[in-house]
Design a protein around this motif. Sequence first.
Motif, mmCIF file in Angstrom:
data_model
loop_
_atom_site.group_PDB
_atom_site.id
_atom_site.type_symbol
_atom_site.label_atom_id
_atom_site.label_comp_id
_atom_site.label_asym_id
_atom_site.label_seq_id
_atom_site.Cartn_x
_atom_site.Cartn_y
_atom_site.Cartn_z
ATOM 1 N N GLY A 70 0.813 -1.221 -0.167
ATOM 2 C CA GLY A 70 -0.026 0.006 0.073
ATOM 3 C C GLY A 70 0.747 1.330 0.109
ATOM 4 N N GLY A 71 0.313 2.299 0.688
ATOM 5 C CA GLY A 71 0.858 3.701 0.661
ATOM 6 C C GLY A 71 2.279 3.462 1.091
ATOM 7 N N ARG A 74 4.279 2.554 -2.040
ATOM 8 C CA ARG A 74 4.268 3.384 -2.920
ATOM 9 C C ARG A 74 5.046 4.839 -2.782
ATOM 10 N NH1 ARG A 74 -1.293 5.288 -1.795
ATOM 11 N NH2 ARG A 74 -0.063 7.121 -0.405
ATOM 12 N N LYS A 83 3.257 7.788 5.330
ATOM 13 C CA LYS A 83 2.255 8.362 6.566
ATOM 14 C C LYS A 83 2.078 7.154 7.400
ATOM 15 C CE LYS A 83 -2.575 8.834 6.244
ATOM 16 N NZ LYS A 83 -2.968 8.031 6.070
ATOM 17 N N ASP A 84 1.787 5.907 7.020
ATOM 18 C CA ASP A 84 1.588 4.521 7.929
ATOM 19 C C ASP A 84 2.085 3.560 7.180
ATOM 20 O OD1 ASP A 84 -0.649 4.169 6.284
ATOM 21 O OD2 ASP A 84 -1.844 5.324 7.479
ATOM 22 N N ASP A 86 1.078 -0.482 6.606
ATOM 23 C CA ASP A 86 0.113 -1.588 6.318
ATOM 24 C C ASP A 86 0.732 -2.846 5.997
ATOM 25 O OD1 ASP A 86 -2.191 0.245 6.509
ATOM 26 O OD2 ASP A 86 -1.407 1.120 4.669
ATOM 27 N N ARG A 164 -7.167 -4.942 -4.449
ATOM 28 C CA ARG A 164 -6.800 -3.562 -3.742
ATOM 29 C C ARG A 164 -7.442 -2.495 -4.797
ATOM 30 N NH1 ARG A 164 -3.790 -3.398 0.400
ATOM 31 N NH2 ARG A 164 -3.663 -5.413 1.420
ATOM 32 N N ASP A 165 -7.253 -1.410 -4.430
ATOM 33 C CA ASP A 165 -7.970 -0.204 -5.346
ATOM 34 C C ASP A 165 -7.161 0.387 -6.493
ATOM 35 O OD1 ASP A 165 -6.173 0.899 -3.617
ATOM 36 O OD2 ASP A 165 -7.583 2.540 -2.741
ATOM 37 N N ASN A 169 -1.076 1.081 -5.431
ATOM 38 C CA ASN A 169 -1.204 0.383 -3.886
ATOM 39 C C ASN A 169 -1.129 -0.856 -3.930
ATOM 40 O OD1 ASN A 169 -1.867 3.252 -3.171
ATOM 41 N ND2 ASN A 169 -4.079 3.121 -3.053
ATOM 42 N N ASP A 208 -17.342 -0.043 -4.009
ATOM 43 C CA ASP A 208 -17.127 0.894 -2.831
ATOM 44 C C ASP A 208 -16.907 2.164 -3.686
ATOM 45 O OD1 ASP A 208 -16.135 2.290 -0.744
ATOM 46 O OD2 ASP A 208 -14.538 1.124 -0.515
ATOM 47 N N ARG A 211 -13.651 4.847 -3.357
ATOM 48 C CA ARG A 211 -12.844 4.646 -4.350
ATOM 49 C C ARG A 211 -12.689 5.783 -4.979
ATOM 50 N NH1 ARG A 211 -13.793 -1.722 -4.862
ATOM 51 N NH2 ARG A 211 -12.731 -2.413 -3.206
ATOM 52 N N ARG A 214 -11.040 8.453 -3.095
ATOM 53 C CA ARG A 214 -9.496 8.109 -2.916
ATOM 54 C C ARG A 214 -8.756 8.294 -4.400
ATOM 55 N NH1 ARG A 214 -7.849 4.626 1.090
ATOM 56 N NH2 ARG A 214 -6.565 3.490 -0.192
ATOM 57 N N ARG A 217 -8.251 11.821 -4.120
ATOM 58 C CA ARG A 217 -7.137 12.252 -3.016
ATOM 59 C C ARG A 217 -5.643 11.872 -3.483
ATOM 60 N NH1 ARG A 217 -5.305 9.283 1.691
ATOM 61 N NH2 ARG A 217 -7.223 7.764 1.575
ATOM 62 N N PHE A 218 -5.438 10.841 -3.966
ATOM 63 C CA PHE A 218 -4.357 10.438 -4.500
ATOM 64 C C PHE A 218 -3.710 11.229 -5.823
ATOM 65 C CE2 PHE A 218 -5.487 6.069 -2.476
ATOM 66 C CZ PHE A 218 -4.630 6.379 -1.425
ATOM 67 N N LYS A 221 -2.619 14.178 -4.068
ATOM 68 C CA LYS A 221 -1.565 14.414 -3.054
ATOM 69 C C LYS A 221 -0.246 13.885 -4.090
ATOM 70 C CE LYS A 221 0.258 10.942 0.328
ATOM 71 N NZ LYS A 221 -0.131 10.124 1.322
HETATM 72 P P1 ATP Z 1 -2.185 6.801 2.694
HETATM 73 O O1 ATP Z 1 -2.054 5.834 4.061
HETATM 74 O O2 ATP Z 1 -0.972 7.553 2.436
HETATM 75 O O3 ATP Z 1 -3.211 7.605 2.818
HETATM 76 P P2 ATP Z 1 -2.792 4.256 1.638
HETATM 77 O O4 ATP Z 1 -2.497 3.794 0.086
HETATM 78 O O5 ATP Z 1 -1.769 3.415 2.549
HETATM 79 O O6 ATP Z 1 -2.563 5.784 1.622
HETATM 80 P P3 ATP Z 1 -4.844 3.330 3.408
HETATM 81 O O7 ATP Z 1 -6.124 3.983 3.520
HETATM 82 O O8 ATP Z 1 -3.892 3.287 4.453
HETATM 83 O O9 ATP Z 1 -4.220 4.032 1.974
HETATM 84 O O10 ATP Z 1 -5.182 1.776 2.811
HETATM 85 C C1 ATP Z 1 -3.916 0.827 2.610
HETATM 86 C C2 ATP Z 1 -3.929 -0.028 1.443
HETATM 87 O O11 ATP Z 1 -5.164 -0.636 1.370
HETATM 88 C C3 ATP Z 1 -4.382 0.946 0.082
HETATM 89 O O12 ATP Z 1 -2.974 1.304 -0.461
HETATM 90 C C4 ATP Z 1 -5.046 0.062 -0.747
HETATM 91 O O13 ATP Z 1 -4.078 -1.135 -1.353
HETATM 92 C C5 ATP Z 1 -5.827 -0.959 0.064
HETATM 93 N N1 ATP Z 1 -7.205 -0.114 0.126
HETATM 94 C C6 ATP Z 1 -7.495 0.981 1.020
HETATM 95 N N2 ATP Z 1 -8.905 1.162 0.845
HETATM 96 C C7 ATP Z 1 -9.308 0.575 -0.237
HETATM 97 C C8 ATP Z 1 -10.415 0.561 -1.002
HETATM 98 N N3 ATP Z 1 -11.565 1.020 -0.366
HETATM 99 N N4 ATP Z 1 -10.725 -0.600 -1.940
HETATM 100 C C9 ATP Z 1 -9.514 -1.324 -2.202
HETATM 101 N N5 ATP Z 1 -8.521 -1.214 -1.624
HETATM 102 C C10 ATP Z 1 -8.261 -0.376 -0.702
#
Ligand code: ATP
Length: 474
Positions: A70-71, A74, A83-84, A86, A164-165, A169, A208, A211, A214, A217-218, A221
């Motif tokens: 994920g983030g 990336r 930021k965090d 996963d 995943r979205d 990610n 969902d 998305r 999202r 937002r991405f 960002k």
């Molecule tokens: P950031 O934390 O920088 O905002 P992120 O990509 O890590 O971005 P998170 O919300 O922390 O976003 O989600 C972690 C991961 O989970 C995403 O990178 C994505 O792979 C998956 N994910 C999150 N939300 C969804 C969704 N609604 N549908 C599908 N996959 C998702």
Amino acid sequence: MFKGFSRFLQRPGERLKTLFGQSPASDAPVRQQIILSRDEHSVSRRNLSENALKVLYRLNGAGFEAYLVGGCIRDSLLERHPKDFDVATNATPDEVRQLFRNSRIIGRRFRIVHVRFGREVVEVTTFRGGHGEEQDVSQSQQSDDGLLLRDNVWGSVEEDAIRRDFTVNALYYSVADFSIYDWTGGLEDIEARVLRLIGDPETRYREDPVRMLRAARFAAKLDFTLAEETEAPIRELAPLLLQIPPARLFEEVLKLFLSGHAVQSFRVLREHGLYAMLFPESDEALAELPWAEALIEQALANTDDRLARERPVTPAFLFAALLWPCVQQRKTRLGHEQDLPDVPAQQAAAQQVITRQLQHTSIPKRFSMPMREIWDLQQQLPRRRGRRAFQTRENPRFRAAYDFLLLRESAGEIESGLGAWWTEFQDADEPRQQTLINEADGGHPAGTSGKPRRKRPRKRRRPANRPAPPTLDE
Ligand code: ATP
Ligand code: MG
């Protein structure tokens, strides 16, 4: 970023291997697995959270597969600060829970485990699989129009990737071999700076609708462009966001506007008809009030700037700005229709605006109360006679209300003057403050329109039969 990636893409036979003949989700594109070994990418353990790495090592040690995903991957590839962190694993939530004392299972719709290390939380998700017809509804549930109500069907890492979205990610980093795994073309998209939804966009948005937010937002960002097929259905499907619980949309709004790229998020949201789904009344006011856009953009620019300087920001001020144009619009309407004076008209308008907004995004009381105070103070700031200015100055929301006033002036909603008065008043010594109050009282500086109106003495009507008095130049 990643070393020599383009180079080996041009020689695919060497490093690419076809993983699926047909991918598990029938609508997902057939992709090839790409593995970047440790010397082919720049993600290094040094830049990753030690706690997240501990989680990976412990899961691996217990015989499970585990990846950072994920983030964090990336952002690391983009040389941004994650930021965090996963983690994705084939251990079930209960198995994860047993491995970490400091963990708890959260969520029903989407069960995940939070592993806590002091202030840091590492989110651990079990690989999700497909939603076959035969699935038990306690694990997986979808509404008639495709909305995913529950998603707790476990799968393999490859299946997890395509659920995943966005492709960017869905990049996985393993500490078993320090490689990055890509099953969806995410590396290529990172290099091209493209945000691409995995699978059939319409199906994925229906599953969902968040998305779509999202995506906005991405794009904002990361300064990425949306792939054509990812962008195309958004405008038409945007109304699906109206099905999403207001509490979830509130959380998304905070991520959109309080993460340091609010101005760009606002623009992308409006461009795609998404802003109207979050803030319908504000969207209408933006079309009608010439100063509204400047006010909101300036508020968002200030928020971004404060975050860049690591200064605190609050949702109260953010919502105050986003909804202020609607309050003004309703206030004017109520003033005309019900002949209400200014103060009660604004009170009523504020109440109506909040009630309507709560159908879209929640606004917890701890934010809506100070938001209202910021609005109310706008009517106190022009009133400075006697002790009033001193009382207003002592109000705990004074600073926010003063900033808000400056915003209104710079957007051209009201003429300038009052802001400068308060700028000087705040820092002046007492005698100077008294002079300022006296000047404000007599001199009618700009922005004092809120002062109680003095009745003008009525002109006496001259009886019709009496001749007009002689004028001086006669
Ligand atoms: P950031 O934390 O920088 O905002 P992120 O990509 O890590 O971005 P998170 O919300 O922390 O976003 O989600 C972690 C991961 O989970 C995403 O990178 C994505 O792979 C998956 N994910 C999150 N939300 C969804 C969704 N609604 N549908 C599908 N996959 C998702
Ligand atoms: Mg994240």
